[in-house]
Motif scaffolding. Sequence first.
Motif, PDB file in Angstrom:
ATOM      1  N   LEU A  60      34.875 168.849 -25.952  1.00  0.00           N
ATOM      2  CA  LEU A  60      35.710 168.982 -27.117  1.00  0.00           C
ATOM      3  C   LEU A  60      37.182 168.839 -26.488  1.00  0.00           C
TER       4      LEU A  60
ATOM      5  N   ARG B 161      34.013 161.424 -32.144  1.00  0.00           N
ATOM      6  CA  ARG B 161      33.824 163.226 -32.231  1.00  0.00           C
ATOM      7  C   ARG B 161      32.678 163.707 -31.270  1.00  0.00           C
TER       8      ARG B 161
ATOM      9  N   ALA C 187      41.989 162.925 -29.402  1.00  0.00           N
ATOM     10  CA  ALA C 187      40.639 163.884 -29.186  1.00  0.00           C
ATOM     11  C   ALA C 187      39.467 163.096 -28.484  1.00  0.00           C
ATOM     12  N   ASP C 188      39.275 161.640 -29.159  1.00  0.00           N
ATOM     13  CA  ASP C 188      38.191 161.116 -28.517  1.00  0.00           C
ATOM     14  C   ASP C 188      38.534 160.845 -26.933  1.00  0.00           C
TER      15      ASP C 188
ATOM     16  N   PRO D  20      40.099 165.532 -36.191  1.00  0.00           N
ATOM     17  CA  PRO D  20      39.748 164.654 -35.302  1.00  0.00           C
ATOM     18  C   PRO D  20      40.967 163.692 -35.418  1.00  0.00           C
ATOM     19  N   THR D  21      41.021 163.106 -34.107  1.00  0.00           N
ATOM     20  CA  THR D  21      41.886 162.147 -33.734  1.00  0.00           C
ATOM     21  C   THR D  21      41.490 161.284 -32.731  1.00  0.00           C
TER      22      THR D  21
ATOM     23  N   SER E  55      37.826 163.165 -24.796  1.00  0.00           N
ATOM     24  CA  SER E  55      36.292 163.416 -24.408  1.00  0.00           C
ATOM     25  C   SER E  55      35.952 162.592 -23.486  1.00  0.00           C
TER      26      SER E  55
ATOM     27  N   GLY F 215      30.740 168.929 -32.333  1.00  0.00           N
ATOM     28  CA  GLY F 215      31.087 168.390 -30.965  1.00  0.00           C
ATOM     29  C   GLY F 215      30.180 168.905 -29.950  1.00  0.00           C
TER      30      GLY F 215
ATOM     31  N   GLU G 115      42.622 170.694 -28.769  1.00  0.00           N
ATOM     32  CA  GLU G 115      43.145 170.634 -30.183  1.00  0.00           C
ATOM     33  C   GLU G 115      41.861 170.876 -31.373  1.00  0.00           C
ATOM     34  N   ARG G 116      40.777 170.108 -30.907  1.00  0.00           N
ATOM     35  CA  ARG G 116      39.886 170.336 -31.752  1.00  0.00           C
ATOM     36  C   ARG G 116      38.748 171.427 -31.703  1.00  0.00           C
TER      37      ARG G 116
END
Length: 623
Positions: free
Chosen positions: A199, A147, A213-214, A209-210, A217, A194, A202-203
Amino acid sequence: MPSGSPTSGVGRVIAGRYLLLNQLGGGGMGHVWLAHDRRLACEVALKEIVFRDLDTVAEERESRVARARAEARHAAGLRGHPNVVTVHDVLEHEGLPWIVMEYVAGAVDLRDLVDQRGPLAPAEGARVGLAVLDALTAGHERGVMHRDVKPANILLAPDRSGSPYGRVLLTDYGISVRPDGGETRYTMASVLVGTSGYLAPERATGGPPTASADLFSLGCTLYHAVEGQGPFERESHLAQVTAVVMEEPRPAVRAGALGPVLAALLAKDPAERLSATEAEAALSGIITPQAESYARTQTDLGSQPPWAGVAPPPPPPGPGVQDFGPPVASPSVGPSAPSAGSSPARHRREVPRVLRAVLAVSLGLVLALGGVWYAMAHRTSTEDTTASAPPYGSGVGLAEPLKDGDCVLADWPGGRFRGTPRLRVDAGCVGGTPDGQVMAFAPAGSADEARKTGPARCEERTREIRERLADVRAVAVVPSPAGFRAAGRRTACLVLGAHGPVYGPLGAHRKLGSSFIDTTNMQRRDCLRARTNRDAQLVSCTGAYDEKVLGFTRLGSDVTLPEARTESDAACAKDVPPGDYGFDPSVYTAGSWTSEGPWKSGTHFVVCTVRRQNGGTMEGDEP
């Protein structure tokens, strides 16, 4: 210092075992300290909880303490992963948790590395990306989302072979979470968790958090690594979040083969974003395959940045070929700071097959261009080499070879350190604002040898002076084949200001008794005579002097020049305390010098010194 305890600081012993030596860094949740483990007689890193307000409400304190415990638990679950900083223990001291972690000697975070030495070559960015992706995937397989993937949370450190940035580590699981692990989420609904600009969309709009998503980033982070800034960098946090959600990333101009991968990682729709498996294949395609388990983390030597200490491959034969790549950059920390006047003053997914095709084409370009900041005007080996040819090719513009100590002015066609600069000699540095100076030479037996080895040799031969200055880079001016003899059969090694002029001679080329026009060419261990608060002279350390330069720190981008004059002493006392250098705090205190140069360049660096509290001179009394 805001802290979980008002007595926190150097010299404090935690849990009767860990002696705090100095502060290594800090973030939103805590300070990181270098500490000595008295029981095992080794150095460790300790992270402490920080409360900006010691009267923080109990609910927030409980939340932040719980998040610290979660960080330790999640990171400890990845113990032994080669790309994750190891967590040894979590303990409580005076009611607050401290996390005991591996101390990574010689580490620098990716943000600082790019700030100090310039953007990475695309293949080097891919190597870093693979290592971080491997760490993230290990966490995702355990259900842990990081995250907060960003350049500041990626460390690069020497590996066992001695490569200065060979080891890549992901750190700071401070806001990590296991969405399906039944854990309490220790964040308030009103808080965006974050780092803005990194970010996933969607975050930023409240999604969970998925792993995807990471990966977004990670894409932002690698973009920063090769472009020198984030894809959604804006003037405010709100503007950055808005850009992440509503705008396309800033077009990449330096990413090369990494460009298609970045675009696929930065897709707004998670369903169109690269998966971890696809990202791994794409990044691996940018790196020349190696044997055994190191295939994913060793780049082709010709694509490594010059500061990796290797030489680039030769260019294809043909007239007028030029090599351009990432800069041979300096390892220094941070430069000087400002004052009035001119003198110093104290104070987004592609079909994988298509993606691989694009990468394959781009890879050839990267390998041809990587590895050297510039190698000037190379021609085929069948050219006649004459003593009358321009020593470095016509593009550089010098009719005579550079000499030791020559100050130079550099005109860059695409902005500083972009393109081939046209150089001019500033005779005697009398212009007052030279861009840099010739500090060493790298002899060679042939023009081909000079091109292959010159940049790496210049990196090594200028290392000492660059480590003593605040904001400089090394640049190798390589002879052309036709001008090899005229250049004296050697590469000229320049040290240039990273963000602006150096305002005068460097190193041993400075004369004792001369006054500094700007703090930019002040260096560590300089002894100074302060005739006034705006007049500093370089003097010998064997006689009497008023102050000695210990290092540098950097003030915030919002600090104005007038404000810097009053804040710089306190900043130096915090970031470069004389006590860390053996000076008795009851006798000595921190001083500082600021000047206009670092404020004009936007670096906001301050020179930090030590002086006697009573204002007396220093002579032979250093520790």
